[in-house]
Write an enzyme that holds these catalytic residues in place. Structure first.
Site, PDB file in Angstrom:
ATOM      1  N   HIS A  99       5.949   8.573  10.427  1.00  0.00           N
ATOM      2  CA  HIS A  99       4.985   9.274   9.567  1.00  0.00           C
ATOM      3  C   HIS A  99       4.131   8.277   8.782  1.00  0.00           C
ATOM      4  O   HIS A  99       4.497   7.110   8.621  1.00  0.00           O
ATOM      5  CB  HIS A  99       5.695  10.199   8.574  1.00  0.00           C
ATOM      6  CG  HIS A  99       6.538   9.469   7.566  1.00  0.00           C
ATOM      7  ND1 HIS A  99       7.743   8.885   7.880  1.00  0.00           N
ATOM      8  CD2 HIS A  99       6.343   9.224   6.252  1.00  0.00           C
ATOM      9  CE1 HIS A  99       8.264   8.317   6.815  1.00  0.00           C
ATOM     10  NE2 HIS A  99       7.420   8.491   5.801  1.00  0.00           N
ATOM     11  N   ASP A 101       2.487   8.305   4.827  1.00  0.00           N
ATOM     12  CA  ASP A 101       2.776   9.060   3.610  1.00  0.00           C
ATOM     13  C   ASP A 101       1.593   9.941   3.194  1.00  0.00           C
ATOM     14  O   ASP A 101       0.444   9.483   3.163  1.00  0.00           O
ATOM     15  CB  ASP A 101       3.102   8.102   2.449  1.00  0.00           C
ATOM     16  CG  ASP A 101       4.404   7.346   2.708  1.00  0.00           C
ATOM     17  OD1 ASP A 101       5.283   7.900   3.392  1.00  0.00           O
ATOM     18  OD2 ASP A 101       4.517   6.206   2.221  1.00  0.00           O
ATOM     19  N   HIS A 255       5.403   4.570   9.465  1.00  0.00           N
ATOM     20  CA  HIS A 255       6.702   3.928   9.293  1.00  0.00           C
ATOM     21  C   HIS A 255       7.838   4.899   9.588  1.00  0.00           C
ATOM     22  O   HIS A 255       7.630   6.125   9.648  1.00  0.00           O
ATOM     23  CB  HIS A 255       6.844   3.314   7.890  1.00  0.00           C
ATOM     24  CG  HIS A 255       6.642   4.269   6.765  1.00  0.00           C
ATOM     25  ND1 HIS A 255       5.402   4.720   6.376  1.00  0.00           N
ATOM     26  CD2 HIS A 255       7.525   4.875   5.935  1.00  0.00           C
ATOM     27  CE1 HIS A 255       5.521   5.542   5.364  1.00  0.00           C
ATOM     28  NE2 HIS A 255       6.805   5.672   5.069  1.00  0.00           N
ATOM     29  N   ARG A 270      10.421   4.071  -4.875  1.00  0.00           N
ATOM     30  CA  ARG A 270       9.085   3.996  -4.237  1.00  0.00           C
ATOM     31  C   ARG A 270       7.999   4.448  -5.191  1.00  0.00           C
ATOM     32  O   ARG A 270       8.118   5.514  -5.803  1.00  0.00           O
ATOM     33  CB  ARG A 270       9.047   4.863  -2.980  1.00  0.00           C
ATOM     34  CG  ARG A 270       7.777   4.633  -2.149  1.00  0.00           C
ATOM     35  CD  ARG A 270       7.718   5.536  -0.934  1.00  0.00           C
ATOM     36  NE  ARG A 270       6.864   6.689  -1.169  1.00  0.00           N
ATOM     37  CZ  ARG A 270       6.690   7.681  -0.298  1.00  0.00           C
ATOM     38  NH1 ARG A 270       7.318   7.654   0.860  1.00  0.00           N
ATOM     39  NH2 ARG A 270       5.886   8.684  -0.577  1.00  0.00           N
TER      40      ARG A 270
HETATM   41  C1  SIN Z   1       9.741   6.317   3.221  1.00  0.00           C
HETATM   42  O1  SIN Z   1       9.034   6.099   2.255  1.00  0.00           O
HETATM   43  O2  SIN Z   1       9.362   6.992   4.158  1.00  0.00           O
HETATM   44  C2  SIN Z   1      11.128   5.718   3.257  1.00  0.00           C
HETATM   45  C3  SIN Z   1      11.104   4.307   3.711  1.00  0.00           C
HETATM   46  C4  SIN Z   1      12.463   3.678   3.636  1.00  0.00           C
HETATM   47  O3  SIN Z   1      13.316   4.160   2.895  1.00  0.00           O
HETATM   48  O4  SIN Z   1      12.659   2.678   4.310  1.00  0.00           O
END
Ligand code: SIN
Length: 279
Positions: A99, A101, A255, A270
């Site tokens: 995906h 974000d 990612h 995050r």
């Molecule tokens: C995400 O923000 O999609 C999670 C990324 C992660 O935890 O590595």
């Protein structure tokens, strides 16, 4: 001129930045070098950082305003910080599928800044795929077909009632499943606003169909594009170090957080920087 050291990590994406303490205010010169490194390498890592949530947010604010996620419960007292935790007893992780974000929003994220506070002894890597390479490697015929095509992105399949997080035991609580109505239209081929390069802008989590078509009509081409976009040569896989900060350019990457560490704990904070409307 203050030099920072940039160590490339992968050919598709990835670099480690040495000589920067993100807890301290950054000079304009160093900020410019960091910003350029992000544009050049798509995802950059800063080892051995010690950040409070406020310092984490301050770094993010150098790049833009901060996003408040509509569906994920934030860190207590910090609405702009996602507390991404998988406990030893959890089975599902957050972000465990390809995906970008917030593409269900009109102005999807510029980038996200992930701070590794607790990493499992094994597993828990994150992969990033380079959407410039995904676009550039398409045939001229496919590029012509995609030119002018618009895609619909929605939050419903992930955060809505019946979405992937419904009824899953997880330490992260998603909110307002019945209101997961985020919906946006974006060009399938986007131009990066800073580099001017074209890139493929669909992802399997949030892109549901092409504008003016049904889901069934859209699915075969969407499946091809999503599979192609995450082909091995376009992917960089990162093994996290404790106290490392990773910052990805969300405009030109997808990612995937691997969920291969059941029985261990992984904890990240995050901060997500708002972006602008894709064109
Ligand atoms: C995400 O923000 O999609 C999670 C990324 C992660 O935890 O590595």
């Amino acid at each position: 001129m203050t030099g920072i050291e940039i160590e490339p990590l992968g050919s598709a994406a990835g670099a480690r930045i040495h000589g920067v303490d993100l807890s301290q205010p950054m000079s304009g010169n160093v900020f410019g070098q960091v910003r350029q490194a992000l544009l050049d390498h798509l995802v950059i890592f800063f080892p051995d950082q010690h950040l409070t949530p406020d310092q984490h947010k301050d770094f993010g604010r150098r790049f833009g305003t901060l996003n408040i996620h509509p569906h994920v419960k934030p860190l207590a007292g910090h609405p702009e910080v996602l507390n991404i935790v998988k406990e030893p007893g959890d089975r599902r992780n957050f972000g465990g599928g390809w995906h970008s974000d917030m593409t269900f929003q009109q102005e999807p994220a510029l980038g996200s800044i992930l701070y590794a506070r607790e990493v499992p002894a094994t597993g828990g890597d994150t992969m990033w795929a380079n959407m410039y390479l995904a676009y550039e490697s398409l045939s001229d015929g496919m590029k012509a077909l995609l030119d002018g095509l618009v895609a619909i992105h929605t939050a419903e399949d992930i955060y809505g009632a019946g979405g992937v997080y419904t009824n899953q035991r997880t330490a992260m609580v998603t909110m307002a499943a019945e209101q997961a109505s985020g919906r946006a239209e974006h060009p399938v081929v986007r131009t990066h606003p800073e580099t001017g390069r074209k890139l493929l802008y669909v992802n399997e989590a949030f892109t549901t169909k092409f504008k003016g078509m049904t889901r069934a009509e859209s699915q075969p081409l969407l499946d091809f594009l999503c599979r192609h976009a995450t082909s091995a040569p376009f992917v960089y896989r990162h093994r996290w170090q404790q106290d490392e900060v990773g910052f990805w350019d969300n405009r030109c990457t997808q990612h995937y957080a691997l969920n291969d560490y059941h029985g261990q704990r992984r904890a990240m904070h995050r901060v997500t920087v708002n972006g602008d409307r894709p064109y």
